[in-house]
Design a protein around this motif. Sequence first.
Motif, PDB file in Angstrom:
ATOM      1  N   VAL A 106      25.780  32.095  32.603  1.00  0.00           N
ATOM      2  CA  VAL A 106      25.823  33.555  32.670  1.00  0.00           C
ATOM      3  C   VAL A 106      27.120  33.938  33.380  1.00  0.00           C
ATOM      4  O   VAL A 106      27.279  33.647  34.565  1.00  0.00           O
ATOM      5  N   PRO A 107      28.063  34.553  32.669  1.00  0.00           N
ATOM      6  CA  PRO A 107      29.338  34.900  33.311  1.00  0.00           C
ATOM      7  C   PRO A 107      29.150  35.930  34.409  1.00  0.00           C
ATOM      8  O   PRO A 107      28.129  36.643  34.459  1.00  0.00           O
ATOM      9  N   GLY A 108      30.134  35.997  35.289  1.00  0.00           N
ATOM     10  CA  GLY A 108      30.081  36.950  36.389  1.00  0.00           C
ATOM     11  C   GLY A 108      31.406  37.672  36.559  1.00  0.00           C
ATOM     12  O   GLY A 108      32.390  37.362  35.882  1.00  0.00           O
ATOM     13  N   VAL A 109      31.444  38.622  37.462  1.00  0.00           N
ATOM     14  CA  VAL A 109      32.662  39.376  37.759  1.00  0.00           C
ATOM     15  C   VAL A 109      33.523  38.537  38.693  1.00  0.00           C
ATOM     16  O   VAL A 109      33.118  38.227  39.813  1.00  0.00           O
ATOM     17  N   SER A 110      34.710  38.170  38.240  1.00  0.00           N
ATOM     18  CA  SER A 110      35.603  37.369  39.071  1.00  0.00           C
ATOM     19  C   SER A 110      36.180  38.215  40.206  1.00  0.00           C
ATOM     20  O   SER A 110      36.357  39.426  40.070  1.00  0.00           O
ATOM     21  N   SER A 111      36.530  37.549  41.290  1.00  0.00           N
ATOM     22  CA  SER A 111      37.097  38.261  42.442  1.00  0.00           C
ATOM     23  C   SER A 111      38.447  38.892  42.117  1.00  0.00           C
ATOM     24  O   SER A 111      38.852  39.858  42.764  1.00  0.00           O
ATOM     25  N   CYS A 112      39.157  38.369  41.084  1.00  0.00           N
ATOM     26  CA  CYS A 112      40.437  38.992  40.758  1.00  0.00           C
ATOM     27  C   CYS A 112      40.226  40.398  40.191  1.00  0.00           C
ATOM     28  O   CYS A 112      41.062  41.282  40.398  1.00  0.00           O
ATOM     29  N   PHE A 113      39.105  40.616  39.528  1.00  0.00           N
ATOM     30  CA  PHE A 113      38.824  41.940  38.986  1.00  0.00           C
ATOM     31  C   PHE A 113      38.213  42.857  40.048  1.00  0.00           C
ATOM     32  O   PHE A 113      38.457  44.063  40.050  1.00  0.00           O
ATOM     33  N   ALA A 114      37.450  42.291  40.962  1.00  0.00           N
ATOM     34  CA  ALA A 114      36.980  43.083  42.102  1.00  0.00           C
ATOM     35  C   ALA A 114      38.167  43.488  42.966  1.00  0.00           C
ATOM     36  O   ALA A 114      38.180  44.571  43.554  1.00  0.00           O
ATOM     37  N   MET A 221      42.355  37.090  48.121  1.00  0.00           N
ATOM     38  CA  MET A 221      43.086  37.010  46.858  1.00  0.00           C
ATOM     39  C   MET A 221      44.490  37.554  47.062  1.00  0.00           C
ATOM     40  O   MET A 221      44.687  38.551  47.759  1.00  0.00           O
ATOM     41  N   ILE A 222      45.467  36.901  46.447  1.00  0.00           N
ATOM     42  CA  ILE A 222      46.859  37.350  46.486  1.00  0.00           C
ATOM     43  C   ILE A 222      47.217  37.911  45.110  1.00  0.00           C
ATOM     44  O   ILE A 222      47.019  37.239  44.097  1.00  0.00           O
ATOM     45  N   VAL A 223      47.712  39.144  45.082  1.00  0.00           N
ATOM     46  CA  VAL A 223      48.169  39.747  43.825  1.00  0.00           C
ATOM     47  C   VAL A 223      49.643  40.091  43.964  1.00  0.00           C
ATOM     48  O   VAL A 223      50.040  40.793  44.900  1.00  0.00           O
ATOM     49  N   VAL A 224      50.441  39.597  43.042  1.00  0.00           N
ATOM     50  CA  VAL A 224      51.878  39.876  43.017  1.00  0.00           C
ATOM     51  C   VAL A 224      52.195  40.569  41.706  1.00  0.00           C
ATOM     52  O   VAL A 224      51.887  40.038  40.629  1.00  0.00           O
ATOM     53  N   SER A 225      52.774  41.761  41.772  1.00  0.00           N
ATOM     54  CA  SER A 225      53.069  42.475  40.535  1.00  0.00           C
ATOM     55  C   SER A 225      53.891  43.723  40.787  1.00  0.00           C
ATOM     56  O   SER A 225      53.682  44.422  41.785  1.00  0.00           O
ATOM     57  N   ARG A 226      54.777  44.025  39.843  1.00  0.00           N
ATOM     58  CA  ARG A 226      55.488  45.301  39.865  1.00  0.00           C
ATOM     59  C   ARG A 226      54.549  46.451  39.516  1.00  0.00           C
ATOM     60  O   ARG A 226      54.890  47.616  39.693  1.00  0.00           O
ATOM     61  N   CYS A 227      53.345  46.103  39.032  1.00  0.00           N
ATOM     62  CA  CYS A 227      52.346  47.142  38.738  1.00  0.00           C
ATOM     63  C   CYS A 227      51.879  47.865  40.000  1.00  0.00           C
ATOM     64  O   CYS A 227      51.409  49.008  39.925  1.00  0.00           O
TER      65      CYS A 227
END
Length: 251
Positions: A106-114, A221-227
């Motif tokens: 059963v898939p779940g919501v990944s922490s990258c999307f949270a 979580m580390i997010v790197v982006s020009r976004c």
Amino acid sequence: MVHIVGAGPGDPELITVKGQRYLREADVVIYAGSLVNPALLELCKPGAEIHNSASMTLDEVVAVIENAEQKGQVTVRLHTGDPSVYGAIQEQMDAFSKKGIAYDIVPGVSSCFATAAALKQEYTLPGISQTVIITRNEGRTPVPEAEKLRSLAKHQSTMCIYLSIAMLDKVVEELIAGGYAPDTPIAIVQRASWPEEKIVRGTLATIVKDIEGKNIDRTAMIVVSRCLGASYDLSRLYAPEFSHMFREASK
């Protein structure tokens, strides 16, 4: 039957309806330690046998499940986020298959999307980035040469980096060496969707200093982006001059 269930990122309401149902029905639950919100275990029925896998080996996990199967019991193997991402489930599934134990996922919501939700940020902005890379820095688990941060950085896409906060200085060094400019925005989100969620924003040049004294630990979580905070082109999907199968363009 064994149900491998993604518990989601932490908020107990972010488990799927199916995952919640299986958890309520389970006779045996093996959960992934402190990474799973204990509130989810309150869904278990009275008398359910509950195991914390943090102190268990693979063989011990499989033995508990095999014993439950012999008794005709339903087992839930409760993983954090989505179990397909750094969940170490393949080795478990292979062991189940060798023993003839039926299972589903059963898939779940990944922490990258949270994390994206916590940041109130879309990762794929027109004119900025249309690619999201999910990766980690090399640690005890080796990373193929072509997938090291320095190599991936050349794409200049949005990057979600798991399991690497303890090596943040090395992460920054590799990203800059690979092509990201020092002023590239970066965000650190600890325990996205939990009550104690914490967000720190900065740039590659500043972030190591920015998190000092913030008690950021391994769950971040580390997010790197020009976004992150960028000016961007509007989507063509809703542009008045853009036709598609559900709408004619206006003049």
